[in-house]
Design a protein around this motif. Structure first.
Motif, PDB file in Angstrom:
ATOM      1  N   VAL A   1       0.847  -1.189   0.000  1.00 48.00           N
ATOM      2  CA  VAL A   1       0.000   0.000   0.000  1.00 48.00           C
ATOM      3  C   VAL A   1       0.881   1.237   0.000  1.00 48.00           C
ATOM      4  O   VAL A   1       1.834   1.329   0.791  1.00 48.00           O
ATOM      5  CB  VAL A   1      -0.944   0.037   1.214  1.00 48.00           C
ATOM      6  CG1 VAL A   1      -1.880   1.248   1.128  1.00 48.00           C
ATOM      7  CG2 VAL A   1      -1.751  -1.253   1.326  1.00 48.00           C
ATOM      8  N   GLY A   2       0.574   2.187  -0.893  1.00 42.71           N
ATOM      9  CA  GLY A   2       1.334   3.424  -0.976  1.00 42.71           C
ATOM     10  C   GLY A   2       0.426   4.608  -1.249  1.00 42.71           C
ATOM     11  O   GLY A   2      -0.766   4.459  -1.532  1.00 42.71           O
ATOM     12  N   ALA A   3       1.005   5.786  -1.164  1.00 45.55           N
ATOM     13  CA  ALA A   3       0.268   7.026  -1.404  1.00 45.55           C
ATOM     14  C   ALA A   3       0.305   7.397  -2.878  1.00 45.55           C
ATOM     15  O   ALA A   3       1.337   7.228  -3.546  1.00 45.55           O
ATOM     16  CB  ALA A   3       0.874   8.150  -0.567  1.00 45.55           C
ATOM     17  N   GLU A   4      -0.802   7.933  -3.365  1.00 42.17           N
ATOM     18  CA  GLU A   4      -0.847   8.362  -4.765  1.00 42.17           C
ATOM     19  C   GLU A   4       0.223   9.410  -5.067  1.00 42.17           C
ATOM     20  O   GLU A   4       0.779   9.433  -6.168  1.00 42.17           O
ATOM     21  CB  GLU A   4      -2.232   8.922  -5.083  1.00 42.17           C
ATOM     22  CG  GLU A   4      -3.327   7.869  -5.105  1.00 42.17           C
ATOM     23  CD  GLU A   4      -4.709   8.471  -5.329  1.00 42.17           C
ATOM     24  OE1 GLU A   4      -4.834   9.723  -5.276  1.00 42.17           O
ATOM     25  OE2 GLU A   4      -5.668   7.697  -5.541  1.00 42.17           O
TER      26      GLU A   4
ATOM     27  N   LEU B   1       4.908   2.450  -9.268  1.00 43.60           N
ATOM     28  CA  LEU B   1       5.379   2.448 -10.653  1.00 43.60           C
ATOM     29  C   LEU B   1       6.382   1.321 -10.877  1.00 43.60           C
ATOM     30  O   LEU B   1       6.388   0.683 -11.933  1.00 43.60           O
ATOM     31  CB  LEU B   1       6.012   3.802 -10.982  1.00 43.60           C
ATOM     32  CG  LEU B   1       5.055   5.001 -11.029  1.00 43.60           C
ATOM     33  CD1 LEU B   1       5.844   6.304 -11.148  1.00 43.60           C
ATOM     34  CD2 LEU B   1       4.061   4.864 -12.182  1.00 43.60           C
ATOM     35  N   SER B   2       7.219   1.066  -9.891  1.00 49.35           N
ATOM     36  CA  SER B   2       8.199  -0.018  -9.997  1.00 49.35           C
ATOM     37  C   SER B   2       7.503  -1.371 -10.081  1.00 49.35           C
ATOM     38  O   SER B   2       7.905  -2.254 -10.853  1.00 49.35           O
ATOM     39  CB  SER B   2       9.134   0.010  -8.778  1.00 49.35           C
ATOM     40  OG  SER B   2       9.834   1.238  -8.698  1.00 49.35           O
ATOM     41  N   PHE B   3       6.433  -1.525  -9.293  1.00 53.74           N
ATOM     42  CA  PHE B   3       5.683  -2.781  -9.311  1.00 53.74           C
ATOM     43  C   PHE B   3       5.075  -3.024 -10.692  1.00 53.74           C
ATOM     44  O   PHE B   3       5.135  -4.127 -11.233  1.00 53.74           O
ATOM     45  CB  PHE B   3       4.589  -2.732  -8.245  1.00 53.74           C
ATOM     46  CG  PHE B   3       3.823  -4.004  -8.087  1.00 53.74           C
ATOM     47  CD1 PHE B   3       4.362  -5.082  -7.408  1.00 53.74           C
ATOM     48  CD2 PHE B   3       2.539  -4.135  -8.610  1.00 53.74           C
ATOM     49  CE1 PHE B   3       3.647  -6.271  -7.247  1.00 53.74           C
ATOM     50  CE2 PHE B   3       1.822  -5.309  -8.470  1.00 53.74           C
ATOM     51  CZ  PHE B   3       2.380  -6.378  -7.781  1.00 53.74           C
ATOM     52  N   ARG B   4       4.525  -1.972 -11.274  1.00 50.17           N
ATOM     53  CA  ARG B   4       3.889  -2.112 -12.583  1.00 50.17           C
ATOM     54  C   ARG B   4       4.901  -2.300 -13.705  1.00 50.17           C
ATOM     55  O   ARG B   4       4.654  -3.049 -14.656  1.00 50.17           O
ATOM     56  CB  ARG B   4       3.015  -0.887 -12.853  1.00 50.17           C
ATOM     57  CG  ARG B   4       1.818  -0.795 -11.939  1.00 50.17           C
ATOM     58  CD  ARG B   4       1.137   0.549 -12.013  1.00 50.17           C
ATOM     59  NE  ARG B   4       0.202   0.709 -10.907  1.00 50.17           N
ATOM     60  CZ  ARG B   4      -0.158   1.883 -10.399  1.00 50.17           C
ATOM     61  NH1 ARG B   4       0.338   2.998 -10.904  1.00 50.17           N
ATOM     62  NH2 ARG B   4      -1.006   1.946  -9.398  1.00 50.17           N
TER      63      ARG B   4
ATOM     64  N   THR C   1       3.230  13.871  -0.443  1.00 46.86           N
ATOM     65  CA  THR C   1       2.202  13.277   0.396  1.00 46.86           C
ATOM     66  C   THR C   1       2.454  13.649   1.848  1.00 46.86           C
ATOM     67  O   THR C   1       3.611  13.837   2.253  1.00 46.86           O
ATOM     68  CB  THR C   1       2.178  11.748   0.259  1.00 46.86           C
ATOM     69  OG1 THR C   1       1.221  11.196   1.178  1.00 46.86           O
ATOM     70  CG2 THR C   1       3.546  11.137   0.549  1.00 46.86           C
ATOM     71  N   PHE C   2       1.394  13.741   2.637  1.00 43.64           N
ATOM     72  CA  PHE C   2       1.577  13.993   4.072  1.00 43.64           C
ATOM     73  C   PHE C   2       1.923  12.713   4.820  1.00 43.64           C
ATOM     74  O   PHE C   2       2.249  12.754   5.999  1.00 43.64           O
ATOM     75  CB  PHE C   2       0.325  14.660   4.659  1.00 43.64           C
ATOM     76  CG  PHE C   2      -0.747  13.723   5.152  1.00 43.64           C
ATOM     77  CD1 PHE C   2      -1.108  13.698   6.492  1.00 43.64           C
ATOM     78  CD2 PHE C   2      -1.422  12.862   4.282  1.00 43.64           C
ATOM     79  CE1 PHE C   2      -2.107  12.840   6.962  1.00 43.64           C
ATOM     80  CE2 PHE C   2      -2.419  12.023   4.726  1.00 43.64           C
ATOM     81  CZ  PHE C   2      -2.763  12.006   6.083  1.00 43.64           C
TER      82      PHE C   2
ATOM     83  N   VAL D   1      -3.549   4.895  -2.525  1.00 45.09           N
ATOM     84  CA  VAL D   1      -4.670   5.619  -1.933  1.00 45.09           C
ATOM     85  C   VAL D   1      -4.335   7.100  -1.847  1.00 45.09           C
ATOM     86  O   VAL D   1      -3.163   7.499  -1.805  1.00 45.09           O
ATOM     87  CB  VAL D   1      -5.031   5.079  -0.535  1.00 45.09           C
ATOM     88  CG1 VAL D   1      -5.484   3.628  -0.616  1.00 45.09           C
ATOM     89  CG2 VAL D   1      -3.860   5.212   0.422  1.00 45.09           C
ATOM     90  N   SER D   2      -5.366   7.912  -1.785  1.00 38.65           N
ATOM     91  CA  SER D   2      -5.186   9.351  -1.667  1.00 38.65           C
ATOM     92  C   SER D   2      -4.855   9.731  -0.236  1.00 38.65           C
ATOM     93  O   SER D   2      -5.098   8.975   0.716  1.00 38.65           O
ATOM     94  CB  SER D   2      -6.473  10.070  -2.086  1.00 38.65           C
ATOM     95  OG  SER D   2      -7.513   9.794  -1.156  1.00 38.65           O
ATOM     96  N   ASP D   3      -4.314  10.932  -0.055  1.00 36.68           N
ATOM     97  CA  ASP D   3      -4.072  11.436   1.295  1.00 36.68           C
ATOM     98  C   ASP D   3      -5.380  11.556   2.070  1.00 36.68           C
ATOM     99  O   ASP D   3      -5.422  11.304   3.281  1.00 36.68           O
ATOM    100  CB  ASP D   3      -3.376  12.801   1.233  1.00 36.68           C
ATOM    101  CG  ASP D   3      -1.880  12.678   0.952  1.00 36.68           C
ATOM    102  OD1 ASP D   3      -1.400  11.543   0.741  1.00 36.68           O
ATOM    103  OD2 ASP D   3      -1.191  13.717   0.959  1.00 36.68           O
TER     104      ASP D   3
END
Length: 318
Positions: free
Chosen positions: A201-204, A211-214, A226-227, A254-256
């Motif tokens: 899980v990461g921040a948008e 991007l590395s995963f894709r 991101t906060f 996910v978004s902030d």
């Protein structure tokens, strides 16, 4: 990533400092998630975050291999630095930590409280890291990386606990900063022979690992906006990406706003306030459209080191 012998040795190093942290099912939380949901409370460690486990193992093994070490340097947004400061104090070794400008004042204070020398440099983690590397060379001290096999072995101790506490997990959601938590969960899942999916899980606004995963290889980004400071990475670790590609089921961004909503939800249902990275796994579970109905899930509350101003904002909006 690690062997069973390395995991067992890590448990012996970690346990005198970090008791087994709780993993609970919260009924009010499950009313929202709609599925059996365990929360692994890594906010209950002596530093308020999971990374102390890795710091303890890394420092102990470094000193066993190089007993003449007279100090160490690293860079952080907070919890990695706290882990090293805690471990350094436990072993009587000075620790210098470089943090970027605008870093969490509460985390800065905590690192100083554990005895670290704190240096502020750079606009983000990557610039702080590059400066720390130069400083380590100038001072002739070892530079502690943000990702390392010994750090993963230490962090893996919580993943092993989780599988004992919740024996039949279908899926675990793990935040991705530099990758030690994700890789530790993959390693333990494989060591135990479980079929549990491990979902990153990461921040948008900090998409480097997504991007590395894709792409199937490390991808660097110019910004990490991101906060959620614990996942604000723009230069992935090559080895962490390789483990992620071999062992992660999928990557959820996910978004902030979704993360802040998850913070508020955890506060309302568990009466514990996570830091942003400690809530993003729950945001990922809620956003994951690929999760099977009724899957037994776990989310990692990776830490509770949340600045007072943010706590007031989250609570006031509840």
């Amino acid at each position: 990533m690690i062997t069973r012998a390395e995991l067992d040795a890590a448990v012996r190093l970690v346990r005198p400092h970090v008791p087994v942290t709780p993993a609970y099912r919260w009924p009010l939380l499950e009313q929202v998630t709609g599925t059996p949901t365990w929360v692994k409370h890594e906010n209950a460690t002596p530093t308020g975050a999971f990374k102390v486990r890795g710091g303890l193992v890394y420092v102990a093994r470094l000193l066993a291999a190089e007993p003449e070490v007279r100090g160490m340097i690293s860079a952080t947004r907070g919890n990695h630095g706290q882990s090293l400061a805690y471990a350094g104090r436990a072993h009587g070794v000075p620790v210098t930590i470089v943090v970027p400008e605008g870093n969490s004042p509460d985390k800065n204070a905590a690192m100083r409280g554990f005895g670290a020398e704190l240096i502020v440099y750079g606009r983000d983690f990557q610039e702080a890291r590059e400066y720390a590397m130069r400083l380590a060379e100038e001072r002739g001290l070892p530079m502690v990386p943000a990702f390392h096999r010994d750090l993963v072995a230490g962090v893996a101790t919580y993943a092993a606990e989780l599988h004992e506490q919740a024996s039949e997990l279908d899926v675990v959601y793990v935040p991705v900063g530099q990758g030690s938590g994700l890789c530790a969960n993959i390693a333990v899942r494989d060591l135990l022979g479980r079929r549990t999916e491990v979902v990153a899980v990461g921040a948008e606004g900090a998409p480097a690992y997504a991007l590395s995963f894709r792409a199937g290889h490390p991808v660097t980004t110019p910004e990490a906006d991101t906060f959620v400071d614990g996942v604000a990475t723009r230069v992935p670790d090559d080895e962490a990406v390789a483990v992620m590609l071999r062992g992660a089921a999928r990557f959820v961004q996910v978004s902030d706003q979704a993360t802040e909503t998850a913070m508020r939800l955890l506060w309302q249902t568990t009466h514990q306030m996570p830091e942003p990275a400690g809530a993003i796994a729950l945001a990922g579970l809620i956003a994951d459209t690929a999760r099977p109905d009724g899957a037994a899930a776990a989310v990692i509350m990776t830490g509770g080191n949340c600045d007072g101003e943010l706590v007031r904002r989250v609570v006031s909006d509840s």
